[in-house]
Design an enzyme around this catalytic site. Structure first.
Site, PDB file in Angstrom:
ATOM      1  N   GLU A  57       5.582 -13.772 -14.309  1.00  0.00           N
ATOM      2  CA  GLU A  57       5.357 -13.524 -12.887  1.00  0.00           C
ATOM      3  C   GLU A  57       5.012 -14.791 -12.114  1.00  0.00           C
ATOM      4  O   GLU A  57       5.361 -14.915 -10.936  1.00  0.00           O
ATOM      5  CB  GLU A  57       4.222 -12.500 -12.710  1.00  0.00           C
ATOM      6  CG  GLU A  57       4.500 -11.140 -13.310  1.00  0.00           C
ATOM      7  CD  GLU A  57       5.492 -10.331 -12.503  1.00  0.00           C
ATOM      8  OE1 GLU A  57       5.533 -10.495 -11.282  1.00  0.00           O
ATOM      9  OE2 GLU A  57       6.236  -9.544 -13.113  1.00  0.00           O
ATOM     10  N   ASP A  75      12.714  -9.798  -3.089  1.00  0.00           N
ATOM     11  CA  ASP A  75      13.226  -8.705  -3.927  1.00  0.00           C
ATOM     12  C   ASP A  75      13.263  -7.373  -3.196  1.00  0.00           C
ATOM     13  O   ASP A  75      13.460  -6.322  -3.811  1.00  0.00           O
ATOM     14  CB  ASP A  75      12.399  -8.580  -5.205  1.00  0.00           C
ATOM     15  CG  ASP A  75      10.943  -8.204  -4.953  1.00  0.00           C
ATOM     16  OD1 ASP A  75      10.536  -8.163  -3.766  1.00  0.00           O
ATOM     17  OD2 ASP A  75      10.213  -7.940  -5.927  1.00  0.00           O
ATOM     18  N   THR A  80       4.545  -9.893  -2.467  1.00  0.00           N
ATOM     19  CA  THR A  80       4.096  -9.698  -3.845  1.00  0.00           C
ATOM     20  C   THR A  80       2.837 -10.534  -4.023  1.00  0.00           C
ATOM     21  O   THR A  80       2.817 -11.702  -3.639  1.00  0.00           O
ATOM     22  CB  THR A  80       5.171 -10.151  -4.845  1.00  0.00           C
ATOM     23  OG1 THR A  80       6.322  -9.322  -4.703  1.00  0.00           O
ATOM     24  CG2 THR A  80       4.666 -10.062  -6.275  1.00  0.00           C
TER      25      THR A  80
END
Length: 272
Positions: A57, A75, A80
Site C-alpha cells: 500500500e 482508482d 485513500t
C-alpha cells in the site's frame, strides 16, 4: 480501502484454573488449558501482516508511519488514507471519522462529515478540498485518531479475516492471504468482494475444514483473487500475490515464519 465486512473478534489469552478440590493430593497437578492467539492474531504475526500490507500500500515496512498518509491514487475511490487505505468513496473513511467524532467531538475532521456522506460511493472531492488532506495529517498527530484507525482496521478487516481463516482451518499464512484480500476488495456483494473470491475458490477446491489440502485451497483462493484484481485496472498489477504471497506458499511457509523475502511492484522487502 473498501466497503465494510462482518464483525469478528480475535481470541484473547485466558488461562483456566483447575479446581483445587477436584484433584486428590497424590495426583499430579492438571495441565493448564490456555486459549491463546494461535494465528495471525498473535501480536508478532499481526505486526508482520501490517508490514507486508504496508509494503504494497505504501512501499514501506513502516506501517505506523501511515496514520497520516492520504492521497487520491486515481482508482475511482476518492481519497485513500491511513494505515489500511480508508477511502472517501467506499464508506469506511466515513465510518472512521464518525467513530472518531463519537469519542472526540469537535475534532479537526468532524466538520467534513456532511461532505464524506455526500461523496460516499463516488470519487468526488466535493466539500473536502482544499484542506481535508492537511487536516487529516493534523488529526493523525492525535493518539485518539490512531486508536480509531486501529479499531476500524480490526473491526472491518482484520478480525473478520482471521475468524474466517480459523473457520476454514487455514494457518497464519492463509489468514494473512484472506486479510490482504479483504483490505483490497472489501466484503460486499459485488463479484470481486472477499466473500465472492472465496466462493469462486470453493468451485475449485475445499478448505482444510471441509477435508481439503491447505496448499491446494490457498492456491485456488489466490487464483480467484488474481481474477478479481484483473477486473479493475487500478489493481491489475498482481505482484502482491505473484511475488509475495505465492512465494511464501511455494516455500510451504504456512505459519508465516521469518525470515521473509518478497517483492511488490518491483520493490524488494525483507523481514529478518
Amino acid at each position: 480501502m473498501t466497503i465494510g465486512a462482518l464483525l469478528g473478534a480475535a481470541l484473547l489469552a485466558a488461562p483456566v484454573a483447575a479446581h483445587a478440590t477436584a484433584t486428590p493430593a497424590s495426583a499430579p497437578a492438571p495441565a493448564t488449558a490456555v486459549a491463546a492467539a494461535t494465528g495471525l492474531d498473535d501480536p508478532a504475526k499481526k505486526d508482520i501482516a501490517m508490514r507486508i500490507v504496508s509494503s504494497a500500500e505504501n512501499s514501506s515496512l513502516d506501517w505506523k508511519a501511515q496514520y497520516k498518509y492520504i492521497e487520491d491514487i486515481g482508482d475511482g475511490r476518492g481519497y485513500t488514507a491511513g494505515i489500511i487505505g480508508f477511502c472517501s468513496g467506499t464508506g469506511d473513511m466515513l465510518d472512521l471519522v464518525e467513530y472518531y467524532t463519537q469519542v472526540k467531538p469537535g475534532n479537526v475532521l468532524a466538520k467534513y462529515l456532511p461532505a464524506l456522506r455526500a461523496v460516499d460511493g463516488s470519487d468526488s472531492h466535493a466539500g473536502l478540498d482544499p484542506n481535508f488532506t492537511r487536516d487529516w495529517a493534523k488529526a493523525a498527530q492525535d493518539a485518539e485518531f490512531k486508536k480509531a484507525q486501529d479499531r476500524e482496521r480490526d473491526r472491518v478487516y482484520f478480525n473478520p479475516s482471521v475468524k474466517q481463516g480459523k473457520t476454514d482451518g487455514v494457518g497464519t499464512l492463509g489468514q494473512f492471504i484472506y486479510y490482504d484480500a479483504i483490505v483490497m476488495h472489501g466484503d460486499g456483494t459485488d463479484s470481486t468482494s472477499f466473500r465472492n473470491i472465496r466462493k469462486r475458490a470453493l468451485s475449485k477446491a475445499k478448505p482444510p475444514a471441509q477435508g481439503g489440502n491447505e496448499t491446494t485451497w490457498l492456491n485456488a483462493f489466490l487464483d480467484a483473487r488474481v481474477w478479481a484484481m484483473k477486473q479493475e485496472e487500478a489493481h491489475s498489477d498482481t505482484s502482491r500475490v505473484d511475488t509475495a504471497q505465492r512465494v511464501f506458499l511455494k516455500k510451504g511457509n504456512l505459519n508465516l515464519n521469518t525470515p521473509l523475502e518478497w517483492k511488490v511492484y518491483g520493490d524488494s522487502f525483507r523481514i529478518g
